[in-house]
Design a protein around this motif. Structure first.
Motif, PDB file in Angstrom:
ATOM      1  N   SER A 236       1.411   8.301  -5.873  1.00 58.47           N
ATOM      2  CA  SER A 236       0.469   9.420  -5.907  1.00 58.47           C
ATOM      3  C   SER A 236       1.177  10.736  -5.618  1.00 58.47           C
ATOM      4  CB  SER A 236      -0.650   9.182  -4.896  1.00 58.47           C
ATOM      5  OG  SER A 236      -1.564  10.258  -4.894  1.00 58.47           O
TER       6      SER A 236
ATOM      7  N   GLU B  94       0.821  -1.212   0.000  1.00 49.28           N
ATOM      8  CA  GLU B  94       0.000   0.000   0.000  1.00 49.28           C
ATOM      9  C   GLU B  94       0.860   1.269   0.000  1.00 49.28           C
ATOM     10  OE1 GLU B  94      -2.190  -3.407   1.677  1.00 49.28           O
ATOM     11  OE2 GLU B  94      -0.264  -2.470   2.195  1.00 49.28           O
TER      12      GLU B  94
ATOM     13  N   TRP C  45      -5.072   1.036  -8.045  1.00 52.54           N
ATOM     14  CA  TRP C  45      -4.574   2.362  -7.681  1.00 52.54           C
ATOM     15  C   TRP C  45      -5.510   3.454  -8.199  1.00 52.54           C
ATOM     16  CZ3 TRP C  45       1.445   2.762  -8.699  1.00 52.54           C
ATOM     17  CH2 TRP C  45       2.117   1.910  -7.804  1.00 52.54           C
TER      18      TRP C  45
ATOM     19  N   ILE D  16      -1.511  -2.654  -8.437  1.00 52.00           N
ATOM     20  CA  ILE D  16      -1.531  -1.499  -9.357  1.00 52.00           C
ATOM     21  C   ILE D  16      -2.889  -1.302 -10.039  1.00 52.00           C
ATOM     22  CG2 ILE D  16      -0.608  -0.640 -11.557  1.00 52.00           C
ATOM     23  CD1 ILE D  16       2.164  -1.418 -10.591  1.00 52.00           C
TER      24      ILE D  16
ATOM     25  N   LEU E  68      -4.624   7.170  -8.619  1.00 49.43           N
ATOM     26  CA  LEU E  68      -3.627   8.235  -8.492  1.00 49.43           C
ATOM     27  C   LEU E  68      -4.201   9.576  -8.934  1.00 49.43           C
ATOM     28  CD1 LEU E  68      -0.483   6.387  -9.911  1.00 49.43           C
ATOM     29  CD2 LEU E  68      -1.354   6.421  -7.578  1.00 49.43           C
TER      30      LEU E  68
ATOM     31  N   GLU F 123       1.516   2.834  -3.516  1.00 48.73           N
ATOM     32  CA  GLU F 123       0.477   3.701  -4.086  1.00 48.73           C
ATOM     33  C   GLU F 123       0.596   5.118  -3.537  1.00 48.73           C
ATOM     34  OE1 GLU F 123      -4.395   3.969  -4.637  1.00 48.73           O
ATOM     35  OE2 GLU F 123      -3.495   2.239  -3.618  1.00 48.73           O
TER      36      GLU F 123
ATOM     37  N   GLN G  29       0.724   5.389 -13.738  1.00 52.80           N
ATOM     38  CA  GLN G  29       0.393   4.034 -13.303  1.00 52.80           C
ATOM     39  C   GLN G  29       0.921   2.973 -14.269  1.00 52.80           C
ATOM     40  OE1 GLN G  29      -3.482   4.294 -11.735  1.00 52.80           O
ATOM     41  NE2 GLN G  29      -3.851   2.099 -11.644  1.00 52.80           N
TER      42      GLN G  29
END
Length: 222
Positions: free
Chosen positions: A180, A173, A220, A217, A222, A176, A186
């Motif tokens: 971000s 985690e 995610w 992924i 972002l 991510e 990504q």
């Protein structure tokens, strides 16, 4: 490989306890209050001091600690349960995220602990700790990153290895959050990590971490 510049900091000054802090500590200790129930003003004061000293980042994972959506924790570098004599020592407290705080629990962080815990002296140098100590150590000497998101040991550092293990800095985690903040693409991250798996120079722990991140992924945002 390089450590993002945002992650590079030391705590240059321990929090100087005020007379009011010392009075509250004495009174709440006399009242037999637990750490979670008492010492409210002292904890808030040192939390603010450390938040500023650490640029709002966790002492271990170095991600931003969200103060609006989660709890910012005070972590005792040396267990307050095993070594109550250090419970209120400013140099034994750091600002950290909830998950890093919960990961270590009360595992040993001293490099050469006294068998008689009551006689333990708080280490005044880096060598007294088996983990990266943000008061004494440069993060980038012991830890590094692959593609800005995969944490690895730098310079074959035992301190780096132990810090990753105790605070579970391999948890996927975190990747991510780093992606971000650094505004990484990504798809590009996925391609870079897939390519890393063909390398013959990375160890199994890093391979496992990369695979765990790749698996997340697709989720995610972002």
């Amino acid at each position: 490989m390089a450590v993002p510049i945002q992650y590079i900091f030391r705590i240059n000054n321990a929090y100087p306890k005020s007379a009011a802090d010392n009075t509250e500590i004495a009174n709440d200790t006399a009242a037999n209050l637990s750490w979670s129930k008492g010492y409210t003003n002292f904890k808030q004061n040192i939390r603010v001091h450390l938040k500023l000293a650490q640029n709002g980042r966790c002492a271990f994972c170095r991600c931003k600690v969200s103060v609006g959506t989660s709890w910012s924790n005070l972590e005792h570098l040396v267990s307050k349960k095993d070594y109550p004599q250090f419970k209120f020592a400013s140099e034994n407290l750091v600002y950290c995220c909830t998950k890093c705080n919960m990961s270590k629990v009360k595992q040993n962080t001293l490099s050469n602990p006294n068998p008689n815990k009551a006689q333990q002296v708080y280490p005044a140098i880096s060598g007294g700790f088996g983990i990266v100590n943000p008061y004494y150590d440069d993060f980038q000497t012991h830890l590094d990153f692959i593609d800005d998101i995969i944490i690895v040991v730098a310079n074959n550092s035992n301190k780096g290895r132990e810090t990753i293990k105790l605070y579970k800095l391999y948890r996927p985690e975190l990747a991510e959050d780093r992606a971000s903040e650094l505004q990484l693409n990504q798809q590009t991250v996925n391609q870079q990590l897939m390519a890393r798996l063909t390398s013959t120079t990375i160890d199994q722990a890093t391979i496992d971490q990369i695979n765990a991140v790749i698996a997340q992924i697709p989720t995610w945002t972002l």
